[in-house]
Scaffold this motif. Structure first.
Motif, short mmCIF file in Angstrom:
data_model
loop_
_atom_site.label_atom_id
_atom_site.label_comp_id
_atom_site.label_asym_id
_atom_site.label_seq_id
_atom_site.Cartn_x
_atom_site.Cartn_y
_atom_site.Cartn_z
N ALA A 29 -31.84 -17.86 -4.22
CA ALA A 29 -31.64 -16.42 -3.98
C ALA A 29 -31.52 -16.11 -2.49
N TYR A 30 -32.26 -16.85 -1.66
CA TYR A 30 -32.20 -16.61 -0.22
C TYR A 30 -30.95 -17.22 0.39
N VAL A 31 -30.45 -18.28 -0.23
CA VAL A 31 -29.18 -18.85 0.22
C VAL A 31 -28.06 -17.84 -0.03
N GLN A 32 -28.11 -17.20 -1.19
CA GLN A 32 -27.07 -16.23 -1.54
C GLN A 32 -27.08 -15.02 -0.61
N LEU A 33 -28.23 -14.69 -0.06
CA LEU A 33 -28.28 -13.58 0.90
C LEU A 33 -27.41 -13.86 2.12
N ASN A 34 -27.17 -15.15 2.38
CA ASN A 34 -26.41 -15.57 3.56
C ASN A 34 -25.14 -16.32 3.17
N HIS A 35 -24.55 -15.93 2.05
CA HIS A 35 -23.37 -16.63 1.52
C HIS A 35 -22.18 -16.58 2.46
N HIS A 36 -22.19 -15.61 3.40
CA HIS A 36 -21.06 -15.46 4.32
C HIS A 36 -21.04 -16.54 5.39
N ILE A 37 -22.13 -17.30 5.53
CA ILE A 37 -22.20 -18.36 6.53
C ILE A 37 -21.54 -19.61 5.96
N ILE A 38 -20.52 -20.09 6.62
CA ILE A 38 -19.72 -21.20 6.09
C ILE A 38 -20.45 -22.53 6.16
N ASP A 39 -21.05 -22.83 7.31
CA ASP A 39 -21.73 -24.11 7.49
C ASP A 39 -22.93 -24.20 6.54
N ALA A 40 -22.99 -25.26 5.72
CA ALA A 40 -24.01 -25.38 4.68
C ALA A 40 -25.42 -25.46 5.27
N ARG A 41 -25.60 -26.26 6.32
CA ARG A 41 -26.93 -26.38 6.91
C ARG A 41 -27.37 -25.06 7.54
N ARG A 42 -26.43 -24.43 8.20
CA ARG A 42 -26.74 -23.15 8.83
C ARG A 42 -27.08 -22.09 7.78
N ARG A 43 -26.41 -22.16 6.64
CA ARG A 43 -26.66 -21.21 5.55
C ARG A 43 -28.08 -21.40 4.98
N LEU A 44 -28.47 -22.67 4.79
CA LEU A 44 -29.82 -22.95 4.31
C LEU A 44 -30.86 -22.50 5.33
N TYR A 45 -30.57 -22.78 6.57
CA TYR A 45 -31.48 -22.39 7.66
C TYR A 45 -31.68 -20.88 7.65
N ALA A 46 -30.59 -20.14 7.56
CA ALA A 46 -30.67 -18.68 7.54
C ALA A 46 -31.45 -18.20 6.32
N GLY A 47 -31.29 -18.91 5.19
CA GLY A 47 -32.04 -18.56 3.98
C GLY A 47 -33.53 -18.72 4.19
N MET A 48 -33.92 -19.77 4.91
CA MET A 48 -35.33 -19.99 5.21
C MET A 48 -35.87 -18.89 6.13
N VAL A 49 -35.04 -18.46 7.07
CA VAL A 49 -35.44 -17.35 7.95
C VAL A 49 -35.65 -16.08 7.13
N SER A 50 -34.75 -15.82 6.20
CA SER A 50 -34.87 -14.63 5.34
C SER A 50 -36.15 -14.68 4.52
N CYS A 51 -36.47 -15.87 3.99
CA CYS A 51 -37.68 -16.03 3.18
C CYS A 51 -38.93 -15.80 4.02
N MET A 52 -38.96 -16.38 5.22
CA MET A 52 -40.09 -16.19 6.11
C MET A 52 -40.23 -14.72 6.51
N ASP A 53 -39.11 -14.08 6.80
CA ASP A 53 -39.11 -12.68 7.18
C ASP A 53 -39.71 -11.82 6.07
N GLU A 54 -39.37 -12.14 4.83
CA GLU A 54 -39.91 -11.40 3.69
C GLU A 54 -41.42 -11.59 3.59
N ALA A 55 -41.89 -12.82 3.84
CA ALA A 55 -43.32 -13.10 3.77
C ALA A 55 -44.09 -12.32 4.83
N ILE A 56 -43.55 -12.28 6.05
CA ILE A 56 -44.21 -11.52 7.12
C ILE A 56 -44.18 -10.03 6.81
N GLY A 57 -43.07 -9.59 6.23
CA GLY A 57 -42.99 -8.18 5.83
C GLY A 57 -44.05 -7.83 4.80
N GLY A 58 -44.36 -8.78 3.92
CA GLY A 58 -45.41 -8.55 2.92
C GLY A 58 -46.78 -8.37 3.56
#
Length: 289
Positions: A29-58
């Motif tokens: 689900a977090y990978v899909q939030l960053n589906h516009h990023i073409i590079d696969a590793r960068r997309r996963l990385y961005a997904g991890m950032v989104s997940c961490m951001d959500e946790a801190i927001g909690g």
């Protein structure tokens, strides 16, 4: 890091996220939030950032629900530069995680608090701050004292963070290679073995020694082959080696490196403990000792 000051006794929470770090793993689900990023590793990385951001927001939301947010000091900080092979980026800085180039050692972060005056909110500081500074800084914020504490390398940075007052820190030792090497020390033989990988920042100046990075950017002078000097304030990308122009600065900084080297103690690297493996903890990285 969170310091809470609304109770009779301040409380402190240190929360160390495994993200963002290799291996690059995150729910789809977090990978899909960053589906516009073409590079696969960068997309996963961005997904991890989104997940961490959500946790801190909690965490922030919980503090607000408990009416504690306005009494909380929140510090978010990273510990080193990124690893481009694992989706990170240090552009436009030179170097990667594990190096003493700016891309490897500069860490970004922010501090959020209602303690700040309105004119300080959203401000940026480029003062020198080192990880060892957090301890004396937080002790001060919590109205503690350092009586009985042995000599500290850290500086209390609270007035710098809160009021923008220049930092009392003027230098940072980025590192000195612990394994000595034998090689030609050229004109600096009596000062510091420049074949050792080392780096020091003093004011605007940063010196690097040892054979680091591409030889195409290495100083072509045989006397300065293992030494580079940069004006980090005006050249944060470390593109122009000015060691030949400022031999007195080079000499002074090598003397500082030698002083640090004389005070070095042996580094203790414990054996790898297999009990830390996440397979023993329901698949999670967590304290195990």
């Amino acid at each position: 890091m969170i310091v809470e000051t609304s109770f009779l006794q301040p409380w402190f929470i240190y929360l160390s996220f495994q993200a963002v770090h290799s291996p690059l793993q995150v729910p789809e689900a977090y990978v899909q939030l960053n589906h516009h990023i073409i590079d696969a590793r960068r997309r996963l990385y961005a997904g991890m950032v989104s997940c961490m951001d959500e946790a801190i927001g909690g965490i922030v939301e919980t503090l607000k629900q408990q009416s504690e947010w306005e009494n909380t000091l929140l510090i978010f900080t990273s510990d080193n530069g990124a690893n481009p092979k694992a989706g990170g980026s240090n552009w436009p800085l030179r170097g990667n995680k594990g190096s003493v180039w700016e891309g490897g050692i500069r860490a970004v972060g922010f501090v959020n608090s209602f303690f700040f005056d309105k004119n300080r909110r959203g401000s940026v500081t480029n003062e020198l701050i080192h990880v060892t500074d957090w301890f004396p800084t937080l002790i001060n914020v919590a109205d503690g004292n350092l009586k009985g504490t042995q000599y500290l390398d850290g500086h209390d940075q609270w007035t710098t963070i809160r009021y923008g007052i220049p930092s009392t820190r003027t230098e940072i030792l980025h590192g000195i290679e612990t394994v000595d090497k034998s090689s030609n020390r050229a004109v600096f033989e009596s000062i510091f073995n420049t074949s050792r990988t080392a780096s020091l920042r003093v004011g605007i100046w940063k010196i690097l020694t040892g054979l680091q990075g591409s030889s195409s950017r290495r100083n072509k002078s045989s006397l300065l082959a293992n030494v580079r000097l940069f004006d980090i304030k005006n050249d944060p990308q470390e593109r122009t080696d000015i060691a030949p122009k400022f031999p007195y600065i080079v000499t002074n900084m090598l003397q500082r490196l030698e002083r640090y080297q004389r005070r070095m103690v042996s580094c203790h690297n414990p054996e790898i403990d297999p009990l830390a493996n996440p397979k023993y903890h329901n698949g999670f990285w967590q304290p195990w000792q």
